[in-house]
Design a protein around this motif. Structure first.
Motif, PDB file in Angstrom:
ATOM      1  N   CYS A  20       0.841  -1.200   0.000  1.00  0.00           N
ATOM      2  CA  CYS A  20       0.000   0.000   0.000  1.00  0.00           C
ATOM      3  C   CYS A  20       0.880   1.255   0.000  1.00  0.00           C
TER       4      CYS A  20
ATOM      5  N   VAL B 239      -5.438  -0.520  10.006  1.00  0.00           N
ATOM      6  CA  VAL B 239      -5.246  -1.971  10.121  1.00  0.00           C
ATOM      7  C   VAL B 239      -4.513  -2.304  11.424  1.00  0.00           C
TER       8      VAL B 239
ATOM      9  N   GLY C   9      -6.178   2.193   1.405  1.00  0.00           N
ATOM     10  CA  GLY C   9      -5.492   1.159   0.626  1.00  0.00           C
ATOM     11  C   GLY C   9      -6.397   0.520  -0.407  1.00  0.00           C
TER      12      GLY C   9
ATOM     13  N   TYR D 138       0.271   4.156   1.336  1.00  0.00           N
ATOM     14  CA  TYR D 138      -0.073   5.171   2.340  1.00  0.00           C
ATOM     15  C   TYR D 138       0.672   4.997   3.664  1.00  0.00           C
ATOM     16  N   CYS D 139       0.059   4.418   4.660  1.00  0.00           N
ATOM     17  CA  CYS D 139       0.623   4.597   6.011  1.00  0.00           C
ATOM     18  C   CYS D 139       1.687   3.567   6.369  1.00  0.00           C
TER      19      CYS D 139
ATOM     20  N   CYS E  84       0.546  -2.495   4.582  1.00  0.00           N
ATOM     21  CA  CYS E  84      -0.292  -3.613   4.135  1.00  0.00           C
ATOM     22  C   CYS E  84       0.169  -4.096   2.760  1.00  0.00           C
TER      23      CYS E  84
ATOM     24  N   CYS F 177      -7.543  -0.880   4.723  1.00  0.00           N
ATOM     25  CA  CYS F 177      -8.483   0.179   5.108  1.00  0.00           C
ATOM     26  C   CYS F 177      -8.978   0.882   3.853  1.00  0.00           C
TER      27      CYS F 177
HETATM   28 FE1  SF4 Z   1      -2.660   1.308   3.567  1.00  0.00          FE
HETATM   29 FE2  SF4 Z   1      -4.690   1.462   5.280  1.00  0.00          FE
HETATM   30 FE3  SF4 Z   1      -2.945  -0.542   5.417  1.00  0.00          FE
HETATM   31 FE4  SF4 Z   1      -2.230   1.910   6.127  1.00  0.00          FE
HETATM   32  S1  SF4 Z   1      -3.758   0.634   7.134  1.00  0.00           S
HETATM   33  S2  SF4 Z   1      -1.030   0.500   4.861  1.00  0.00           S
HETATM   34  S3  SF4 Z   1      -3.366   3.146   4.653  1.00  0.00           S
HETATM   35  S4  SF4 Z   1      -4.371  -0.140   3.748  1.00  0.00           S
END
Ligand code: SF4
Length: 704
Positions: free
Chosen positions: A15, A199, A52, A17-18, A22, A49
């Protein structure tokens, strides 16, 4: 399923993002991502989430940069020059790659040769890969000749890292968030993982449901996570140290410290014991806004559990006393011996997908890769030899210091790769004036961000879905990401652009793929021992440290010794340092800033993602309904929010989580930018600005 029949190709990646990291599968057709599925990665176990799952279409936004651009000679520069949404390109003209790269590199080289490397600086990105971050810091150090290189870790966990390196010898977590369910007690303080690490928060909720005692501590009430909590402790903003010291007081007073562990592993406990005597809960209760009984109860619960773990976020770190806040958490953990075993330890939840990795590979001004100090002559000699260049032995400037140095005329040129300081830095007009004042600014980006709009040369680059490379998540898991779609138009790979600039200013780099860069990183970073590119291609993820080529790495560290010279951890007495700017008659409210579930950081990606932007399409601030009633404000009214730095106008939403005397503003909205308002005062150790607290006033705007 119908969706599988529809897809033509599946690409395994991570992913964008964060810091949870993930693992995902991108399902691709016609060079676009049709949909995203969670994979059974070690951090997410098939979960995703909303960001993602639905937030990758920004890569195919019509607003992508697809050709190199050069600023027109007559185009104005300045903090007040904003992107014109109807004609965004008015100040730029298209250029060939040769012209753009030559102009970008020549401007930097001219300043270096005329004024010295110290007149240059670079901001890399925690959104890029490890390989991009490594190359970028190498370019600044070996090519520019300065350590003025930093990135947005300075704005999120620099204070946590400073405290952890100082007392434990590592800037990374000691245990993974997946260990929540092995803990008997878990503190989540100054963090809203349900919004920012969704997550990770799912593991916390699961653990709480199975019996782990969850203690949520935050000035903003956390209704969502709090409904699973044993205790949901809402304390007064800025009183973290007082509250944590009061917990320590209880632990020492009631003999709940782990004397055996302390004897074997911890320095400095007697000084800490003396300091804690000054903070009886009964004396601190009014100041922190929490009853003495509650303080005593959570201290006992944390200390007496078989295994306790602490998670924290930017509510801890983004203060002028952020390093002291993190030291206080380290104190709690070490005196109770909650370290080095499953379900114990310390975990600062990292914000961006690769903020851990970018820091590990040296994208910070005071250390080379693997946190080797640039001021140590042995390391400097080593890297001079390895990189074949003369290096600067002084620690470089940090993000806010670089902005100040531009104002003072000491820094004249910058190369910014994938960061948006015009949105993310505190006191926005001050930061934008600095960018506009630069003699030469090169911005490598995927969108015409607020920062790119001040650039002399814009280099169109690659999104996460378009590149191969590795990322290190909050758990220290190094994971491989793969290109699923191609770059649009003439846009190029970030690592290749850094190499183009490097070779134009006198380097001789010949990397052909991110794999080559990773192989070089392995040579200089002992942390990557037993982690090879080939392993990552095969296995997807390996955590560091990894002491066996067949193991998945050590997720829990410090079972025997800390990474310090004597192998022991240190606790430190911490005093109360008040916020830099307290409310007064003129500015009676507290302003705090942060993030929302659907939008990520400065919004450059998520606000160009259709689903996410439809869920949260407009700038809003949040206030408690009681405070709104008191001030005659209705939901949906527009407020004028003012601090000593500036004013914004923004719609208000009622939110029971926000304390009465506070207004909370997400910092992702360019049209009502929270950082117009924020205080640039920094923590003296981590050099992180105080985003979580400044004085503000609000006025209800008259209806049209
Ligand atoms: Fe991506 Fe959400 Fe997983 Fe963070 S929690 S890595 S934003 S899918």
């Amino acid at each position: 399923t119908v969706r599988e029949n529809y897809a033509e190709e599946s690409v395994d990646s991570v992913c964008p993002y964060c810091g949870v990291g993930c693992e995902v599968t991108y399902h691709v057709k016609d060079d676009s991502i049709l949909y995203v599925e969670g994979r059974n990665g070690p951090a997410n176990q098939n979960r995703l989430c909303v960001k993602g799952r639905y937030g990758t279409d920004y890569s195919r936004s019509p607003q992508r940069l697809t050709v190199p651009m050069i600023r027109r000679e007559d185009a104005p520069k300045g903090a007040d020059v904003q992107v014109d949404p109807d004609n965004p390109w008015t100040h730029f003209r298209e250029a060939s790659w040769e012209e753009a790269l030559d102009k970008a590199a020549n401007g930097l080289k001219t300043i270096r040769d005329r004024d010295g490397g110290g007149a240059l600086a670079g901001f890399g990105s925690a959104k890029g890969t490890n390989e991009e971050a490594y190359l970028f810091q190498k370019l600044v150090r070996a090519g520019f000749g300065t350590n003025n290189v930093d990135h947005c870790t300075r704005l999120c966990h620099a204070s946590s890292v400073a405290a952890m390196i100082e007392n434990l010898g590592t800037g990374a977590v000691t245990a993974p968030f997946t260990d929540a369910e092995k803990a008997e007690c878990m503190i989540v303080i100054g963090a809203r993982p349900n919004e920012n690490h969704p997550v990770a928060s799912s593991y916390m909720k699961q653990a709480a449901k199975k019996g782990t005692k969850l203690i949520v501590m935050d000035p903003r009430y956390n209704e969502q996570l709090g409904r699973y909590a044993y205790a949901n402790v809402q304390f007064q903003p800025g009183t973290d140290v007082a509250l944590l010291n009061a917990m320590l007081h209880v632990i020492f007073e009631e003999g709940l410290e782990d004397t055996q562990y302390i004897q074997a592993h911890v320095n400095g406990v007697e000084e800490l014991r003396e300091k804690a005597k000054e903070f009886p809960p009964e004396k601190m209760a009014d100041h922190v806004g929490v009853s003495a009984e509650t303080i005593r109860d959570i201290a006992r619960t944390y200390a007496t559990a078989q295994a306790s773990i602490i998670f924290w976020g930017m509510g801890i770190s983004q203060h002028v006393h952020g390093t002291d806040n993190a030291r206080s958490l380290i104190n709690l953990s070490l005196v109770t011996g909650h370290m080095g075993r499953p379900g114990t330890g310390l975990h600062p939840l990292r914000g961006q997908n690769n903020v851990q990795g970018a820091s590990d590979v040296g994208l910070i001004p005071m250390v080379y890769p693997d946190y080797k100090p640039v001021t140590n002559s042995d390391f400097k000699d080593y890297y001079e030899d390895f990189w074949g260049a003369e290096l600067d032995g002084q620690a470089g400037l940090t993000v806010v210091e670089i902005v100040n140095a531009i104002h003072e005329g000491r820094i004249k040129g910058m190369y910014i790769m994938g960061e948006n300081p015009a949105m993310s830095d505190p006191h926005q007009s001050h930061a934008r004036e600095a960018l506009a004042d630069l003699e030469h600014l090169v911005v490598q980006e995927i969108f015409l961000t607020e920062t790119a709009y001040q650039a002399d040369v814009i280099l169109p680059a690659s999104s996460q879905q378009e590149k191969d490379g590795t990322y290190t998540n909050s758990n220290r898991q190094v994971q491989i990401g793969r290109a699923a779609i191609s770059t649009p138009g003439q846009a190029r790979q970030d690592w290749a652009l850094v190499q183009e600039i490097a070779n134009r200013i006198g380097m001789d780099w010949n990397y052909t793929h991110p794999r080559d860069v990773f192989n070089e990183m392995e040579q200089v970073m002992p942390s990557l021992t037993n982690i090879t590119w080939e392993r990552l291609e095969r296995e997807g993820a390996v955590a560091y440290p990894c002491d066996d080529p067949k193991s998945h790495g050590n997720l829990v560290i410090f079972d025997e010794a800390f990474y310090t010279s004597d192998g022991r951890g240190t606790v430190r007495p911490v005093d109360i340092v008040p916020p830099d700017e307290m409310p007064d008659d003129e500015y009676p409210m507290i302003l705090s800033t942060g993030r929302q579930l659907e939008h990520w950081h400065t919004g450059a990606m998520t606000r160009r993602s259709d689903v996410l932007d439809r869920i949260e399409p407009e700038a809003v601030c949040m206030m408690h309904p009681r405070e709104m009633r008191k001030q005659g404000i209705q939901m949906g009214d527009y407020l004028r929010v003012t601090t000593r730095r500036g004013t914004i106008e923004i719609k208000v939403r009622a939110d029971r989580d926000v304390p009465s005397n506070m207004v909370f503003i997400p910092f992702c909205y360019a049209e009502a930018a929270a950082n117009v308002l924020t205080n640039p005062q920094i923590d003296p150790y981590g050099k992180i600005p105080e985003f979580k607290y400044c004085a503000a006033k609000i006025e209800r705007m008259p209806m049209e």
